[in-house]
Design a protein around this motif. Structure first.
Motif, PDB file in Angstrom:
ATOM      1  N   GLN A 176       0.851  -1.176   0.000  1.00  0.00           N
ATOM      2  CA  GLN A 176       0.000   0.000   0.000  1.00  0.00           C
ATOM      3  C   GLN A 176       0.894   1.235   0.000  1.00  0.00           C
ATOM      4  N   ASP A 177       0.286   2.399  -0.213  1.00  0.00           N
ATOM      5  CA  ASP A 177       1.005   3.666  -0.174  1.00  0.00           C
ATOM      6  C   ASP A 177       0.568   4.441   1.065  1.00  0.00           C
ATOM      7  N   VAL A 178       1.539   5.015   1.793  1.00  0.00           N
ATOM      8  CA  VAL A 178       1.232   5.794   2.989  1.00  0.00           C
ATOM      9  C   VAL A 178       2.147   7.014   3.052  1.00  0.00           C
ATOM     10  N   PRO A 179       1.677   8.107   3.673  1.00  0.00           N
ATOM     11  CA  PRO A 179       2.576   9.228   3.931  1.00  0.00           C
ATOM     12  C   PRO A 179       3.604   8.822   4.974  1.00  0.00           C
ATOM     13  N   LEU A 180       4.818   9.360   4.858  1.00  0.00           N
ATOM     14  CA  LEU A 180       5.908   8.978   5.748  1.00  0.00           C
ATOM     15  C   LEU A 180       6.336  10.146   6.627  1.00  0.00           C
ATOM     16  N   PHE A 181       6.730   9.806   7.855  1.00  0.00           N
ATOM     17  CA  PHE A 181       7.225  10.801   8.810  1.00  0.00           C
ATOM     18  C   PHE A 181       8.552  10.265   9.355  1.00  0.00           C
ATOM     19  N   PRO A 182       9.690  10.555   8.692  1.00  0.00           N
ATOM     20  CA  PRO A 182      10.993  10.118   9.219  1.00  0.00           C
ATOM     21  C   PRO A 182      11.305  10.854  10.514  1.00  0.00           C
ATOM     22  N   LEU A 183      11.761  10.113  11.533  1.00  0.00           N
ATOM     23  CA  LEU A 183      12.023  10.693  12.847  1.00  0.00           C
ATOM     24  C   LEU A 183      13.339  10.166  13.411  1.00  0.00           C
ATOM     25  N   THR A 184      13.825  10.829  14.441  1.00  0.00           N
ATOM     26  CA  THR A 184      15.027  10.359  15.140  1.00  0.00           C
ATOM     27  C   THR A 184      14.631   9.495  16.322  1.00  0.00           C
ATOM     28  N   THR A 185      13.602   8.682  16.140  1.00  0.00           N
ATOM     29  CA  THR A 185      13.155   7.757  17.169  1.00  0.00           C
ATOM     30  C   THR A 185      12.575   6.533  16.485  1.00  0.00           C
ATOM     31  N   VAL A 186      12.444   5.455  17.240  1.00  0.00           N
ATOM     32  CA  VAL A 186      11.878   4.212  16.724  1.00  0.00           C
ATOM     33  C   VAL A 186      10.516   4.003  17.366  1.00  0.00           C
ATOM     34  N   LEU A 187       9.505   3.787  16.559  1.00  0.00           N
ATOM     35  CA  LEU A 187       8.165   3.491  17.053  1.00  0.00           C
ATOM     36  C   LEU A 187       7.951   1.988  17.017  1.00  0.00           C
ATOM     37  N   PHE A 188       7.399   1.450  18.117  1.00  0.00           N
ATOM     38  CA  PHE A 188       7.157   0.012  18.216  1.00  0.00           C
ATOM     39  C   PHE A 188       5.659  -0.278  18.187  1.00  0.00           C
ATOM     40  N   PRO A 189       5.277  -1.461  17.715  1.00  0.00           N
ATOM     41  CA  PRO A 189       3.865  -1.834  17.734  1.00  0.00           C
ATOM     42  C   PRO A 189       3.294  -1.741  19.143  1.00  0.00           C
ATOM     43  N   GLY A 190       2.135  -1.086  19.259  1.00  0.00           N
ATOM     44  CA  GLY A 190       1.474  -0.956  20.545  1.00  0.00           C
ATOM     45  C   GLY A 190       1.981   0.160  21.424  1.00  0.00           C
ATOM     46  N   GLY A 191       2.983   0.909  20.964  1.00  0.00           N
ATOM     47  CA  GLY A 191       3.585   1.953  21.783  1.00  0.00           C
ATOM     48  C   GLY A 191       3.079   3.340  21.445  1.00  0.00           C
ATOM     49  N   PRO A 192       3.145   4.275  22.402  1.00  0.00           N
ATOM     50  CA  PRO A 192       2.690   5.645  22.170  1.00  0.00           C
ATOM     51  C   PRO A 192       3.756   6.495  21.496  1.00  0.00           C
ATOM     52  N   LEU A 193       3.305   7.475  20.737  1.00  0.00           N
ATOM     53  CA  LEU A 193       4.211   8.390  20.046  1.00  0.00           C
ATOM     54  C   LEU A 193       3.675   9.814  20.174  1.00  0.00           C
ATOM     55  N   PRO A 194       4.192  10.609  21.135  1.00  0.00           N
ATOM     56  CA  PRO A 194       3.799  12.019  21.211  1.00  0.00           C
ATOM     57  C   PRO A 194       4.628  12.845  20.248  1.00  0.00           C
ATOM     58  N   LEU A 195       3.989  13.744  19.516  1.00  0.00           N
ATOM     59  CA  LEU A 195       4.679  14.562  18.525  1.00  0.00           C
ATOM     60  C   LEU A 195       4.185  15.996  18.578  1.00  0.00           C
ATOM     61  N   PHE A 239      -0.330   5.922  18.083  1.00  0.00           N
ATOM     62  CA  PHE A 239       0.058   4.612  18.595  1.00  0.00           C
ATOM     63  C   PHE A 239       0.545   3.731  17.456  1.00  0.00           C
ATOM     64  N   GLY A 240       1.567   2.930  17.756  1.00  0.00           N
ATOM     65  CA  GLY A 240       2.150   2.062  16.752  1.00  0.00           C
ATOM     66  C   GLY A 240       1.246   0.894  16.403  1.00  0.00           C
ATOM     67  N   GLY A 241       1.197   0.584  15.114  1.00  0.00           N
ATOM     68  CA  GLY A 241       0.425  -0.552  14.622  1.00  0.00           C
ATOM     69  C   GLY A 241       1.325  -1.590  13.989  1.00  0.00           C
ATOM     70  N   GLU A 242       1.044  -1.943  12.746  1.00  0.00           N
ATOM     71  CA  GLU A 242       1.821  -2.974  12.065  1.00  0.00           C
ATOM     72  C   GLU A 242       3.193  -2.445  11.655  1.00  0.00           C
ATOM     73  N   ARG A 243       4.161  -3.347  11.620  1.00  0.00           N
ATOM     74  CA  ARG A 243       5.456  -3.021  11.042  1.00  0.00           C
ATOM     75  C   ARG A 243       5.365  -3.145   9.521  1.00  0.00           C
ATOM     76  N   PHE A 244       6.249  -2.430   8.841  1.00  0.00           N
ATOM     77  CA  PHE A 244       6.250  -2.482   7.384  1.00  0.00           C
ATOM     78  C   PHE A 244       7.673  -2.386   6.867  1.00  0.00           C
ATOM     79  N   PHE A 281       8.670  -5.241  23.298  1.00  0.00           N
ATOM     80  CA  PHE A 281       8.507  -3.956  22.619  1.00  0.00           C
ATOM     81  C   PHE A 281       8.505  -2.795  23.611  1.00  0.00           C
ATOM     82  N   ARG A 282       7.867  -2.985  24.778  1.00  0.00           N
ATOM     83  CA  ARG A 282       7.807  -1.893  25.758  1.00  0.00           C
ATOM     84  C   ARG A 282       9.192  -1.612  26.342  1.00  0.00           C
ATOM     85  N   PHE A 283       9.949  -2.641  26.668  1.00  0.00           N
ATOM     86  CA  PHE A 283      11.299  -2.411  27.179  1.00  0.00           C
ATOM     87  C   PHE A 283      12.161  -1.752  26.113  1.00  0.00           C
ATOM     88  N   ALA A 284      11.994  -2.169  24.859  1.00  0.00           N
ATOM     89  CA  ALA A 284      12.811  -1.608  23.786  1.00  0.00           C
ATOM     90  C   ALA A 284      12.555  -0.112  23.614  1.00  0.00           C
TER      91      ALA A 284
END
Length: 214
Positions: free
Chosen positions: A18-37, A102-107, A172-175
């Protein structure tokens, strides 16, 4: 154009493209984890508006080189990332838009093209989600520690679905919480075995705890 590095885990099964908009960041988002921006660039304000209006995710990739500001610089990203779905937004006192996703599927990123406004659209393939994996007894202390840590983290983790008996969720949470460098976090993201991820994290956790008690 934006260069991408080849993924370190070519064996992860793919699901669909599929095609999605991308947001490159200096952080790693994990499935199920929160991402404040905090969002201020017009291209990302437009992206957030569209994602909320159409209830669609955007892709988060770790920057591995360059600075992603203004859409002009050539940057490099890792090629395995995580989809993010916006769950909340607010207007800050400084006028900036704040969102929580919040993080969902990896791609895996297959390619990308940049729009005239600087926003990158990625062609991706979704990767198979990890199944819930019963936590082996030898990691029970890690679960207890994480429970205490998350209780102290407050509001950011209030809406996180907590599964302390799931080895995948625990890893994932510890990571995402441990003060590791981004290269180590990316390794954890790309791992496909939740028990191997815990084995990788356990000595790092022990080392951090030993340093704090010295």
């Amino acid at each position: 154009m934006i260069n991408t590095q080849s993924a370190r885990s070519p064996g992860i099964p793919k699901l669909n493209k599929q095609d999605v908009p991308l947001f490159p960041l200096t952080t790693v988002l994990f499935p199920g984890g929160p991402l404040p921006l905090r969002v201020f660039e017009p291209r990302y304000l437009d992206m957030v508006s569209r994602c909320m209006r159409e209830q669609m995710p955007f892709g988060v990739l770790l920057l591995s080189g360059g600075v992603e500001v203004g859409g002009q610089a050539v940057v490099r990203t890792e090629s395995v990332g995580t989809l993010a779905t916006i769950s909340d937004w607010y207007q800050g006192t400084d006028g900036l838009l704040g969102i929580t996703a919040f993080g969902g599927e990896r791609f895996r990123l297959l390619g990308m093209q940049r729009q005239s406004d600087g926003l990158n659209i990625g062609e991706i393939e979704l990767l198979e989600s990890e199944a819930e994996t019963p936590l082996p007894a030898r990691y029970a202390l890690m679960a207890e520690l994480l429970r205490a840590v998350i209780d102290d983290l407050g509001k950011l983790y209030e809406s996180v679905d907590k599964r302390y008996d799931d080895a995948s969720w625990l890893g994932f949470r510890f990571a995402e919480i441990l003060p590791m460098n981004n290269a180590q976090k990316q390794i954890c993201l790309e791992m496909t075995d939740p028990i191997a991820r815990l084995e990788y994290l356990q000595p790092l956790l022990r080392q951090i705890r030993d340093q704090q008690t010295q």
